[in-house]
Design a protein around this motif. Structure first.
Motif, PDB file in Angstrom:
ATOM      1  N   LEU A  29       0.954  -1.157   0.013  1.00 45.79           N
ATOM      2  CA  LEU A  29      -0.156  -0.033   0.017  1.00 45.79           C
ATOM      3  C   LEU A  29       0.462   1.079   0.130  1.00 45.79           C
ATOM      4  O   LEU A  29       0.552   2.087  -0.533  1.00 45.79           O
ATOM      5  N   ALA A  30       2.242   1.210   0.739  1.00 46.60           N
ATOM      6  CA  ALA A  30       2.798   2.268   0.519  1.00 46.60           C
ATOM      7  C   ALA A  30       3.713   2.678  -0.423  1.00 46.60           C
ATOM      8  O   ALA A  30       3.578   4.087  -1.061  1.00 46.60           O
ATOM      9  N   ALA A  31       4.030   1.137  -1.175  1.00 45.03           N
ATOM     10  CA  ALA A  31       4.639   1.227  -2.813  1.00 45.03           C
ATOM     11  C   ALA A  31       3.739   2.452  -3.535  1.00 45.03           C
ATOM     12  O   ALA A  31       3.357   2.976  -4.934  1.00 45.03           O
ATOM     13  N   CYS A  32       2.611   2.525  -3.632  1.00 46.49           N
ATOM     14  CA  CYS A  32       1.175   2.689  -4.896  1.00 46.49           C
ATOM     15  C   CYS A  32       0.326   3.676  -4.509  1.00 46.49           C
ATOM     16  O   CYS A  32       0.021   4.430  -4.944  1.00 46.49           O
ATOM     17  N   GLY A  33       1.195   4.444  -3.038  1.00 45.34           N
ATOM     18  CA  GLY A  33       0.961   5.819  -2.558  1.00 45.34           C
ATOM     19  C   GLY A  33      -0.318   6.532  -1.753  1.00 45.34           C
ATOM     20  O   GLY A  33      -0.949   6.442  -0.790  1.00 45.34           O
ATOM     21  N   ALA A  34      -1.035   4.178  -1.325  1.00 43.26           N
ATOM     22  CA  ALA A  34      -2.147   4.459  -0.707  1.00 43.26           C
ATOM     23  C   ALA A  34      -2.123   4.513   0.698  1.00 43.26           C
ATOM     24  O   ALA A  34      -2.838   5.120   1.580  1.00 43.26           O
ATOM     25  N   VAL A  35      -1.101   4.582   1.424  1.00 42.65           N
ATOM     26  CA  VAL A  35      -0.782   4.819   3.372  1.00 42.65           C
ATOM     27  C   VAL A  35       0.769   5.353   3.124  1.00 42.65           C
ATOM     28  O   VAL A  35       1.427   5.456   2.030  1.00 42.65           O
ATOM     29  N   GLU A  36       1.329   5.988   3.760  1.00 45.25           N
ATOM     30  CA  GLU A  36       2.358   7.079   4.741  1.00 45.25           C
ATOM     31  C   GLU A  36       2.627   6.278   5.477  1.00 45.25           C
ATOM     32  O   GLU A  36       1.883   6.030   6.671  1.00 45.25           O
ATOM     33  N   ALA A  37       4.064   5.632   6.271  1.00 46.63           N
ATOM     34  CA  ALA A  37       4.352   5.431   7.175  1.00 46.63           C
ATOM     35  C   ALA A  37       4.433   6.908   7.620  1.00 46.63           C
ATOM     36  O   ALA A  37       5.211   7.770   7.515  1.00 46.63           O
ATOM     37  N   THR A  38       4.441   6.344  10.196  1.00 45.64           N
ATOM     38  CA  THR A  38       4.543   7.195  10.347  1.00 45.64           C
ATOM     39  C   THR A  38       5.138   6.752  12.101  1.00 45.64           C
ATOM     40  O   THR A  38       5.495   5.937  11.801  1.00 45.64           O
ATOM     41  N   ASP A  39       5.670   7.728  12.729  1.00 42.98           N
ATOM     42  CA  ASP A  39       7.065   8.130  13.954  1.00 42.98           C
ATOM     43  C   ASP A  39       5.732   7.158  15.059  1.00 42.98           C
ATOM     44  O   ASP A  39       5.062   7.609  14.579  1.00 42.98           O
TER      45      ASP A  39
END
Length: 82
Positions: free
Chosen positions: A72-82
């Motif tokens: 999901l992150a690779a296709c821009g659907a989600v972003e990792a947060t700290d």
């Protein structure tokens, strides 16, 4: 990003893909919990509570959730947060 619930999952239109991405099954259950930021452990706990498949190993669920989040992150659907 646009998304819509379907009878059997979620359809995503992400910034990095031209084709819709269908998310089904337990992946759709993970998506439902991503309205608010969640850790991998929180998502795994939700899955194990909601979809208790007999005999499934927690480490398998962790690996599957981590793989889904990477996709999901690779296709821009989600972003990792700290």
């Amino acid at each position: 990003m646009l998304w819509r619930w379907l009878p059997d999952g979620v359809l995503l239109l992400t910034p990095h893909t031209q084709e819709p991405l269908a998310v089904r099954g337990s992946a759709a259950a993970v998506w439902a919990h991503l309205v608010q930021p969640q850790s991998t452990d929180q998502l795994v706990a939700h899955l194990l509570a909601e979809l208790p498949p007999p005999g499934i190993d927690r480490s398998t669920v962790v690996a599957d959730v981590e793989g889904l989040l990477r996709s999901l992150a690779a296709c821009g659907a989600v972003e990792a947060t700290d």
